[in-house]
Design an enzyme around this catalytic site. Structure first.
Site, PDB file in Angstrom:
ATOM      1  N   SER A 278     -29.327  42.579 -22.138  1.00 17.95           N
ATOM      2  CA  SER A 278     -30.098  41.552 -22.852  1.00 17.95           C
ATOM      3  C   SER A 278     -30.888  42.220 -23.965  1.00 17.95           C
ATOM      4  O   SER A 278     -31.113  43.429 -23.936  1.00 17.95           O
ATOM      5  CB  SER A 278     -31.077  40.869 -21.907  1.00 17.95           C
ATOM      6  OG  SER A 278     -32.212  41.703 -21.692  1.00 17.95           O
ATOM      7  N   ASP A 279     -31.332  41.463 -24.933  1.00 18.87           N
ATOM      8  CA  ASP A 279     -32.317  42.012 -25.852  1.00 18.87           C
ATOM      9  C   ASP A 279     -33.642  42.138 -25.079  1.00 18.87           C
ATOM     10  O   ASP A 279     -33.791  41.606 -23.969  1.00 18.87           O
ATOM     11  CB  ASP A 279     -32.466  41.149 -27.112  1.00 18.87           C
ATOM     12  CG  ASP A 279     -33.063  41.969 -28.270  1.00 18.87           C
ATOM     13  OD1 ASP A 279     -33.724  42.990 -28.008  1.00 18.87           O
ATOM     14  OD2 ASP A 279     -32.880  41.578 -29.438  1.00 18.87           O
ATOM     15  N   ALA A 280     -34.597  42.843 -25.663  1.00 16.79           N
ATOM     16  CA  ALA A 280     -35.831  43.178 -24.947  1.00 16.79           C
ATOM     17  C   ALA A 280     -36.559  41.922 -24.488  1.00 16.79           C
ATOM     18  O   ALA A 280     -36.891  41.056 -25.302  1.00 16.79           O
ATOM     19  CB  ALA A 280     -36.734  44.013 -25.840  1.00 16.79           C
ATOM     20  N   ALA A 282     -35.536  39.392 -23.177  1.00 13.88           N
ATOM     21  CA  ALA A 282     -34.876  38.107 -23.446  1.00 13.88           C
ATOM     22  C   ALA A 282     -34.544  37.350 -22.158  1.00 13.88           C
ATOM     23  O   ALA A 282     -34.409  36.127 -22.185  1.00 13.88           O
ATOM     24  CB  ALA A 282     -33.614  38.322 -24.283  1.00 13.88           C
TER      25      ALA A 282
END
Ligand code: NOJ
Length: 752
Positions: A278-280, A282
């Site tokens: 995932s993005d940070a 997210a």
């Protein structure tokens, strides 16, 4: 040996063994990646990041002891990496080594030009070489995995992250994406001196409404398949080992929990076998989106959609996966599948056999002078000569007595490097002023004046906590006299070089803008310098198009140098004095004004093409500089355009050939570009689309024949009516030339 990239079966067996011994909490741990920040001394954390630098290491260390960490990011010191690795390997029940990830976006210590600049080289080889240097440095310090390349198509320069990508075009974007993956990863996933690549952000992030970072994205399927997804597909085909999710909602579903994206497109259609991170934050933020009611649901739904690992700044949602498992909200099979993917990556890297990094070797690799050399070549190849009236460039060093270098960015080492770098070495960074001074030595008198004060963003950047990221005027700078001083040195010099642009913290993540004006008084300064009558060269430092309408009309020479990296000044000096000729090309259409955006060359024709250029009554609707534009010091003419067949069946291939002559008196590269247009069919197709390019060196007076194959892949497109890929029979127009307005054309028929 198990764990080497070649022994797939042994590797799978070992992963199964490890998996079988894990508790649900340990499995969830393997799927959790924590930020691990050590801020530079004196730096203050940004509360907006939700990061408490004191509490965070405690949280991570407790999780490490429980064996519930799969990966860490933001650690770049090899000794620290070894220490943390030892805790994971020796201090936890299972002893599974950590993966260390980091944003190695355009270099670790040796900083390459920013990604949009690398794309502007239209040179996949230099891009791959550059990223292999970045990979070599990263792997040497113990980093296994980079969160790059960013392959998001960007057509709205208000969006600051445009700088991290390859611009507006899917064909160029795909070539650049594949080259970067090759550079980062080498021939095989897990190769020595390389890192795993992580194309991001899947998918559509570049289309944020209003160019506002993180805002929602609404994209029709045709736009997704034809424009947004091709660079991702190319990155996957090049072997990328991971993919990162995107922050925003895509058509109303947060991308991080979008099963269509990850399970269907990525895994079923493209056969991706790596893992998705995932993005940070997210996954947690699925609750913020108003999508998941709580963290347990957020974790369960992200995993079910195909997000294998959560990147967490703090307090991960995936820590709730065991609870979700108990409650039947997650299936063991889904959890195990994700863990397997992560373990396989660790095994491919050989971490189970040798988890540590050689600290002494790291120092040696970082000091390798070859790396700086490649950074310089990349910066030379990336620069785009936008304008060069009366061949003002290259400057003739022998004929010059004095040169005025003007503007705060000319002397700023930090800005020369651009955003998304952390471990750079300012001592070896060459800004434009130093590069010019070193180049001319005592032969030319070089005077410098800053002219205008540095400009601050109206609110701080999230990166300001990293030392030196906020621009500052030098001690003793007097804004009252600086402007006049700059005008004076310009007046007294043979040539003035004005460096203009955005400070590096004005572009990148969380750096969208509502205007494209040159910040501060830079335009006024440029106008005053030009008014002295001294021949003026503008050097533009940017990662997005800026409003250069005045400059384009009044400044004889404009060279886009982007943020050129560690060796930027040396490269710029070589370009200015003609040691090398610029041959970069714009990877985006350069709008005249922000009011025109989004602007891209491959639009459809509409019912009124003759009015295409008159869509606004108060401004032209053409760009200031077209996609693919860029001049050289040579002169190139095109002729002899042929197709080998005038008609082909649907699956047929046409060979297009052209002759390019360098009619100038010096060698240079030309970027030969092929554009295609389908005249009719089951959908309206763009007026033209890039379907081939080659950067070719051509000696003075020489002619090179360049050939392109135009096969079914170049003509197939996703059709909204058929909801499928189609190949239409139709006459096709082909143009070949030096930019997207190329006029030399021919045609062929595709028959059913
Ligand atoms: C957020 C950004 O969107 C992403 O691109 C980056 O890799 C992570 N932060 C980690 O720094």
């Amino acid at each position: 040996m198990p764990g080497t990239p070649n022994d797939e079966e042994a590797l799978r067996a070992r992963a199964e063994e490890l998996l079988a011994a894990m508790t649900p909490a340990e499995k969830a741990g393997q799927l959790t990646q924590y930020f691990f920040f050590s801020l530079p001394e004196g730096a203050e954390a940004d509360p907006a990041l939700g990061l408490d630098p004191a509490a965070q290491p405690r949280e991570v260390q407790a999780a490490l002891e429980r064996g519930e960490v799969g990966s860490l990011l933001f650690v770049t010191d090899p000794a620290r990496i070894n220490e943390l690795q030892r805790r994971a390997v020796e201090g936890s029940r299972q002893g599974v080594p950590l993966l260390f990830g980091f944003d190695v976006v355009h270099g670790l210590r040796t900083i390459l030009p920013v990604p949009i600049a690398m794309a502007a080289s239209w040179d996949p080889e230099v891009i791959a070489r550059g990223q292999s240097v970045a990979a070599r440095e990263a792997r040497a310090v113990g980093i296994h995995w980079t969160f790059a390349p960013m392959v998001d198509i960007a057509r709205d320069p208000r969006w600051g992250r445009m700088i991290e990508g390859a611009g507006e075009d899917p064909f160029l974007g795909a070539a650049v994406a594949a080259a970067q993956v090759r550079g980062f990863q080498g021939d095989v996933l897990g190769a020595a001196e390389h890192v795993i690549a992580g194309p991001k952000h899947f998918a559509g992030y570049g289309y944020a409404v209003g160019g506002r970072d993180y805002d929602e994205v609404n994209l029709a399927d045709a736009e997704l398949w034809n424009t947004v997804l091709p660079p991702f597909k190319a990155a996957i085909e090049a072997g990328a080992g991971t993919v990162m999710t995107a922050y925003m909602d895509l058509n109303g579903i947060p991308a991080t929990a979008n099963a269509w994206l990850f399970t269907e497109v990525l895994r079923s259609v493209w056969g991706f076998e790596g893992f998705v991170v995932s993005d940070a934050n997210a996954v947690r933020n699925l609750t913020t989106h108003g999508f998941a009611p709580d963290l347990t649901s957020a974790g369960a739904r992200a995993l079910a959609a195909g997000t294998d690992m959560e990147m967490a700044i703090t307090d991960p949602a995936f820590a709730h996966l065991p609870e979700a498992l108990d409650g039947g909200r997650v299936e063991t099979a889904a959890l195990d599948a994700a863990v397997r993917r992560v373990l396989r990556a660790k095994l491919r890297l050989g971490l189970l056999d040798d988890p540590y990094v050689d600290e002494a070797r790291a120092r040696e690799v970082l000091a390798d002078p070859q790396h700086r050399e490649i950074a310089r070549i990349a910066a030379e190849r990336a620069a785009v000569l936008l304008k060069n009236d009366d061949d003002l460039l290259p400057l003739d060093r022998g004929a010059l007595e004095s040169l005025a270098v003007i503007g705060p960015l000319a002397a700023s080492k930090r800005d020369t490097l651009g955003p998304w770098v952390f471990d750079f070495d300012l001592g070896e960074t060459v800004p434009v002023l130093d590069g010019i001074r070193r180049h001319v030595g005592d032969a030319v008198r070089v005077e410098y004046a800053q002219g205008v004060p540095v400009v601050q963003r109206t609110f701080p950047s999230m990166f300001d906590m990293f030392g030196g990221n906020r621009p500052e005027d030098p001690e003793g700078f007097d804004p009252g006299t600086a402007f006049d001083e700059a005008v004076r040195i310009a007046r007294e010099a043979d040539v003035a070089v004005v460096v203009l642009g955005e400070w590096q913290n004005m572009i990148g993540e969380a750096a969208s803008r509502s205007s494209l004006h040159l910040p501060g008084r830079q335009l006024e300064l440029l106008q005053a310098v030009v008014a002295t009558g001294t021949p003026t060269v503008a050097l533009v430092m940017n990662g997005r198009p800026l409003d250069l309408r005045w400059a384009a009309e009044h400044v004889p020479a404009i060279l886009d140098i982007w943020y050129p990296g560690t060796q930027g000044g040396a490269a710029v000096a070589n370009l200015l004095f003609g040691e090398v000729a610029p041959a970069g090309r714009l990877p985006f259409s350069w709008p005249r004004t922000v009011g025109q955006v989004p602007m891209f060359y491959s639009h459809t024709r509409s019912h009124e093409p003759e009015n295409q250029q008159r869509r606004y009554w108060d401004e032209a609707s053409t760009p200031l500089f077209p996609f693919g534009h860029g001049l050289g010091y040579g002169r190139f003419t095109y002729g002899g355009l042929t197709v080998d067949r005038s008609s082909v069946p649907l699956d047929g291939t046409v060979t297009v050939a052209v002759e390019v002559t360098n009619t100038g008196d010096r060698e240079g590269d030309e970027v030969v570009q092929l554009y295609l247009h389908q005249r009719s069919g089951t959908a309206s197709r763009p007026v033209r689309e890039l379907k081939g390019f080659r950067r070719v060196p051509i000696a003075a007076g020489a002619t090179e024949r360049v050939e392109f194959e135009v096969g079914p892949d170049a003509r197939r497109y996703w059709n909204a009516a058929a909801r499928d890929w189609v190949l239409d029979p139709s006459p096709f127009d082909v143009w070949v030339g030096g930019d997207s307005t190329a006029e030399l054309g021919t045609s062929f028929d595709v028959i059913a």
